[in-house]
Scaffold this motif. Sequence first.
Motif, PDB file in Angstrom:
ATOM      1  N   ARG A  67       0.899  -4.170 -24.133  1.00 14.57           N
ATOM      2  CA  ARG A  67       0.364  -2.872 -24.570  1.00 14.57           C
ATOM      3  C   ARG A  67       0.348  -2.757 -26.096  1.00 14.57           C
ATOM      4  NH1 ARG A  67      -0.202   1.055 -20.977  1.00 14.57           N
ATOM      5  NH2 ARG A  67       0.197   2.686 -22.503  1.00 14.57           N
ATOM      6  N   LEU A  70      -2.542  -4.641 -27.607  1.00 14.57           N
ATOM      7  CA  LEU A  70      -3.810  -3.939 -27.405  1.00 14.57           C
ATOM      8  C   LEU A  70      -3.885  -2.623 -28.169  1.00 14.57           C
ATOM      9  CD1 LEU A  70      -4.199  -4.476 -23.583  1.00 14.57           C
ATOM     10  CD2 LEU A  70      -5.766  -5.293 -25.341  1.00 14.57           C
ATOM     11  N   GLU A  72      -2.377  -0.053 -27.283  1.00 15.58           N
ATOM     12  CA  GLU A  72      -2.335   1.053 -26.327  1.00 15.58           C
ATOM     13  C   GLU A  72      -1.153   1.936 -26.677  1.00 15.58           C
ATOM     14  OE1 GLU A  72      -4.023   1.564 -23.207  1.00 15.58           O
ATOM     15  OE2 GLU A  72      -4.574  -0.417 -22.450  1.00 15.58           O
ATOM     16  N   PRO A  96     -11.618  -0.166 -30.659  1.00 14.43           N
ATOM     17  CA  PRO A  96     -12.496  -0.911 -29.751  1.00 14.43           C
ATOM     18  C   PRO A  96     -12.821  -2.313 -30.269  1.00 14.43           C
ATOM     19  CG  PRO A  96     -13.245   1.334 -29.916  1.00 14.43           C
ATOM     20  CD  PRO A  96     -12.117   1.189 -30.907  1.00 14.43           C
ATOM     21  N   LYS A  97     -13.008  -2.430 -31.565  1.00 15.30           N
ATOM     22  CA  LYS A  97     -13.317  -3.745 -32.143  1.00 15.30           C
ATOM     23  C   LYS A  97     -12.146  -4.717 -31.931  1.00 15.30           C
ATOM     24  CE  LYS A  97     -16.619  -4.735 -34.853  1.00 15.30           C
ATOM     25  NZ  LYS A  97     -17.610  -4.201 -35.749  1.00 15.30           N
ATOM     26  N   ARG A  99     -10.063  -4.569 -29.508  1.00 15.01           N
ATOM     27  CA  ARG A  99      -9.976  -4.907 -28.082  1.00 15.01           C
ATOM     28  C   ARG A  99     -11.081  -5.849 -27.642  1.00 15.01           C
ATOM     29  NH1 ARG A  99      -8.344   1.109 -26.391  1.00 15.01           N
ATOM     30  NH2 ARG A  99      -6.199   1.032 -27.125  1.00 15.01           N
ATOM     31  N   ARG A 100     -12.179  -5.848 -28.389  1.00 18.44           N
ATOM     32  CA  ARG A 100     -13.235  -6.813 -28.048  1.00 18.44           C
ATOM     33  C   ARG A 100     -12.775  -8.231 -28.301  1.00 18.44           C
ATOM     34  NH1 ARG A 100     -18.788  -3.776 -30.085  1.00 18.44           N
ATOM     35  NH2 ARG A 100     -18.123  -1.812 -29.187  1.00 18.44           N
ATOM     36  N   VAL A 104      -8.193  -9.111 -21.119  1.00 18.89           N
ATOM     37  CA  VAL A 104      -6.991  -8.775 -20.363  1.00 18.89           C
ATOM     38  C   VAL A 104      -7.238  -8.968 -18.866  1.00 18.89           C
ATOM     39  CG1 VAL A 104      -5.117  -7.105 -20.139  1.00 18.89           C
ATOM     40  CG2 VAL A 104      -6.696  -6.924 -22.047  1.00 18.89           C
ATOM     41  N   PHE A 106      -5.185  -8.457 -15.017  1.00 16.05           N
ATOM     42  CA  PHE A 106      -4.039  -7.791 -14.394  1.00 16.05           C
ATOM     43  C   PHE A 106      -3.749  -8.379 -13.017  1.00 16.05           C
ATOM     44  CE2 PHE A 106      -6.026  -4.773 -17.234  1.00 16.05           C
ATOM     45  CZ  PHE A 106      -4.946  -4.347 -17.992  1.00 16.05           C
ATOM     46  N   ALA A 124     -18.848  -5.562 -18.601  1.00 19.79           N
ATOM     47  CA  ALA A 124     -18.093  -5.733 -19.846  1.00 19.79           C
ATOM     48  C   ALA A 124     -19.011  -5.997 -21.030  1.00 19.79           C
ATOM     49  CB  ALA A 124     -17.090  -6.870 -19.700  1.00 19.79           C
ATOM     50  N   ASN A 175     -16.895 -11.815 -23.219  1.00 16.16           N
ATOM     51  CA  ASN A 175     -17.241 -11.477 -24.604  1.00 16.16           C
ATOM     52  C   ASN A 175     -16.564 -12.408 -25.607  1.00 16.16           C
ATOM     53  OD1 ASN A 175     -18.994  -9.314 -24.001  1.00 16.16           O
ATOM     54  ND2 ASN A 175     -17.228  -8.000 -23.599  1.00 16.16           N
TER      55      ASN A 175
END
Lengths: 254, 303
Positions: A67, A70, A72, A96-97, A99-100, A104, A106, A124, A175
């Motif tokens: 987390r 990221l 988060e 967002p950039k 995270r691109r 991830v 799960f 995505a 991506n």
Amino acid sequence: MLPSPTPARALAVLRGRRIAMIRFEHVTKVYDQKSKPALDGVSLDVDRGEFLFLVGASGSGKSTFIRLVLKEDRATRGAVYVAGQNVANIPSWRVPKLRRGIGVVFQDFRLLPNKSVFANVAFAMQVIGKSRAVIRETVPEVLKTVGLEGKNNRMPHELSGGEQQRVAIARAIVNKPGILLADEPTGNLDPTTSMGIMKVLDRINQNGTTVVMATHDDDIVNTMRKRVVELRDGSVVRDDAQGIYIGTTTAAAG
Amino acid sequence: MRFAFVLGEIASGMRRNLVMVVSVVLVTFISLTFVGAAGLLQLQIDQMKGYWYDRVQVAVFLCVENSTSESCASGPVTDEQRTAIEAKLKSPELSAYVDTVQYESQDQALVHFREQLANSPIVEAVTAEQLPESFRVGLVDPEKYEVISEAFSSQPGVDIVSDQREYLEEIFGYINIASLVALGIAVVMSVGAILLIATTIRLSAFSRRRETGIMRLVGASKAIIQLPFVLEGVIAAILGAAIASGTLWAVLRYGGQWLSREYPQMGFISTQELLLVVPALFLLGALLAGASSLLTLRRYLKV
């Protein structure tokens, strides 16, 4: 694209030094003042192209680690660097950039049940504004990488658990992120299927993606013989270059 | 691509949430109809002011047989009294206030009376002798009614001085009350609409939390994640505004037609005035929905 975020990073690149893909500097994360910190003074470097197992019991801080990478959550103390950039300094509109650049995966796959395999992976790309042509070209390629060629039009409920996880992996890497975070990706799968997933992750790692995988699965860790970092109560208690699940107590530098 | 994607998301969101979307449309429809009605009533007042203030006159009624006021104690107005009154109206002292002076005889009064009450049975019973003759005085400034009233109320042969504007003000008072009531209902309904939109967006965000969670993870921008929800509310509100506009149009078209047939001299507003009101309704609907969904999303959709 904006220029390099920090002069330090640019300098490091100039000198040809390896920069850590993920760097934790004395990171402490406290969710609730009364209870113990989820992470307690963790310092850790994950280099570009590395494959790292994050092991430890439930509640040892593995998910918190993910987390924090990221963004988060925000580290209570210390600093988290991703690709040389302190995530605390990334403004929210730039998250967002960040995270691109990170894929991830799960334990529970998190596929969209009403979308086909192709559409799940394409989703995505759509949401970050990739063109239809690029999507049509890239998605089948990625599905092939994870071993799902010919299953474009299947719906998630028509797939086995292992296949669903492959779709999730495809979605995470479509991506082309520099980092792949996997939070117990084999937790719901049987050993044989798990090994298949590990082969996929290994192949992605071979292509240059840094992989961090949180897991309980001792078989996998022992078979793969990759770097192992063990967390216990929020602290790093072990960091073995080619570790096994329950190693000796001596900690070796990665 | 992005555009098509957002449209697709909106369509699927509205399909899933159809019942809520329909209720948002209906509530915004009702609230905007009342907003529009309040606006149109104000326009009606403006229109009537513009039309009538140019035409209203102060009427100086002269004594007739059965007048009861003190200045009429000597019976019906005599020729000398009438001449004196007319001379005074046209005198230089009053010329700053008086624009036009028109004499209306008892016969003319009867003709006007019959015109105004064309459908009433009273008309047959009234004779010219019962109606007072009068001077119709157009004022330079309709607000300066007091001047005439003071100058003539005790003049021999003058029964009463009446300002037609008073009747208008009374009518405007009623229209104003109606418009305030409409506005009050509109406010209450708008609050309802805002809350309903907020709830709808919340439900929508909840039912699509998987999608938004994944969008967040793969680095979709805040705009792309939130836009479908905001637009969902805005589209529903705009549909409501469209229905409200249609309703107001129908009311003006058919109701107005009927009214202006019944009261041809009143100067009712026409569907033309909708050109002012309708854009405001659309804007208001979109703003209501946009604002309430953005506020809701800030709380319920983490980005």
